[in-house]
Design a protein around this motif. Structure first.
Motif, PDB file in Angstrom:
ATOM      1  N   THR A   2      -8.775  21.108  10.629  1.00  0.00           N
ATOM      2  CA  THR A   2      -8.771  20.174   9.582  1.00  0.00           C
ATOM      3  C   THR A   2      -7.492  19.652  10.216  1.00  0.00           C
ATOM      4  N   SER A   3      -7.734  17.728   9.564  1.00  0.00           N
ATOM      5  CA  SER A   3      -6.693  17.554   9.693  1.00  0.00           C
ATOM      6  C   SER A   3      -7.183  16.879   8.349  1.00  0.00           C
ATOM      7  N   THR A   4      -5.704  16.568   7.448  1.00  0.00           N
ATOM      8  CA  THR A   4      -5.653  15.547   6.539  1.00  0.00           C
ATOM      9  C   THR A   4      -5.657  14.174   6.822  1.00  0.00           C
ATOM     10  N   PRO A   5      -6.478  13.347   6.427  1.00  0.00           N
ATOM     11  CA  PRO A   5      -6.689  12.229   6.279  1.00  0.00           C
ATOM     12  C   PRO A   5      -5.496  11.502   6.638  1.00  0.00           C
ATOM     13  N   ASP A  60      -0.397   2.875   8.884  1.00  0.00           N
ATOM     14  CA  ASP A  60      -1.270   4.338   8.758  1.00  0.00           C
ATOM     15  C   ASP A  60       0.322   5.440   8.846  1.00  0.00           C
ATOM     16  N   ASP A  63       1.208  11.533   6.658  1.00  0.00           N
ATOM     17  CA  ASP A  63       0.613  12.084   4.981  1.00  0.00           C
ATOM     18  C   ASP A  63       2.217  10.947   4.412  1.00  0.00           C
ATOM     19  N   SER A  96      -4.612   7.773   0.078  1.00  0.00           N
ATOM     20  CA  SER A  96      -5.273   8.319   0.986  1.00  0.00           C
ATOM     21  C   SER A  96      -6.833   7.784   1.897  1.00  0.00           C
ATOM     22  N   VAL A  97      -7.369   7.537   3.356  1.00  0.00           N
ATOM     23  CA  VAL A  97      -8.234   7.373   3.403  1.00  0.00           C
ATOM     24  C   VAL A  97      -9.436   8.267   3.507  1.00  0.00           C
ATOM     25  N   LEU A  98      -9.903   7.754   3.171  1.00  0.00           N
ATOM     26  CA  LEU A  98     -11.103   9.203   2.648  1.00  0.00           C
ATOM     27  C   LEU A  98     -12.066   8.641   3.892  1.00  0.00           C
ATOM     28  N   THR A  99     -12.537   8.007   4.092  1.00  0.00           N
ATOM     29  CA  THR A  99     -13.096   8.340   5.981  1.00  0.00           C
ATOM     30  C   THR A  99     -13.444   6.861   6.428  1.00  0.00           C
ATOM     31  N   HIS A 100     -14.531   6.815   7.604  1.00  0.00           N
ATOM     32  CA  HIS A 100     -14.058   5.631   8.544  1.00  0.00           C
ATOM     33  C   HIS A 100     -15.989   4.979   8.522  1.00  0.00           C
TER      34      HIS A 100
END
Length: 113
Positions: A2-5, A60, A63, A96-100
């Motif tokens: 898992t990676s952080t957004p 971007d 973190d 924080s980017v939630l999704t793309h």
């Protein structure tokens, strides 16, 4: 794995009228102060179509913690000093980017045959 957004910075900068070209040239000249930081994922400069003296800068970061470290660094202070005389005003928003969602136009075109 898992990676952080990514942590995204969104700046709005209003430039003194008549100094737009100087701002754009300065931003490009000193941009590596941001992009050469190991936690920076990239940055974008957008000029408003509605207000030619208004720019949007998006960057971007891996973190928030590493962005905040950069934000208080000597490298960032020098970067801001170069841009400050050109700025009439500015504001910053973070998130924080939630999704793309990828748009169709950016998908690869299948090979013919």
């Amino acid at each position: 794995m898992t990676s952080t957004p990514p942590f995204r910075i969104m700046l709005t900068m209003r430039i003194h009228p008549g100094r737009e070209a100087e701002f754009e040239q300065t931003w490009l000249r000193i941009g590596d102060a941001v992009t050469s930081h190991p936690a920076n994922l990239g940055q974008w400069l957008i000029r408003s179509e509605d207000e030619p003296s208004t720019y949007f800068i998006t960057s971007d970061w891996v973190d928030e913690a590493q962005f905040r470290e950069f934000e208080t660094s000597e490298r960032h202070l020098e970067h801001r000093k170069a841009l400050h005389p050109l700025r009439a005003s500015g504001s910053m928003a973070t998130g924080s980017v939630l999704t793309h969602l990828t748009g169709t136009a950016s998908l690869p075109v299948p090979a013919a045959g």
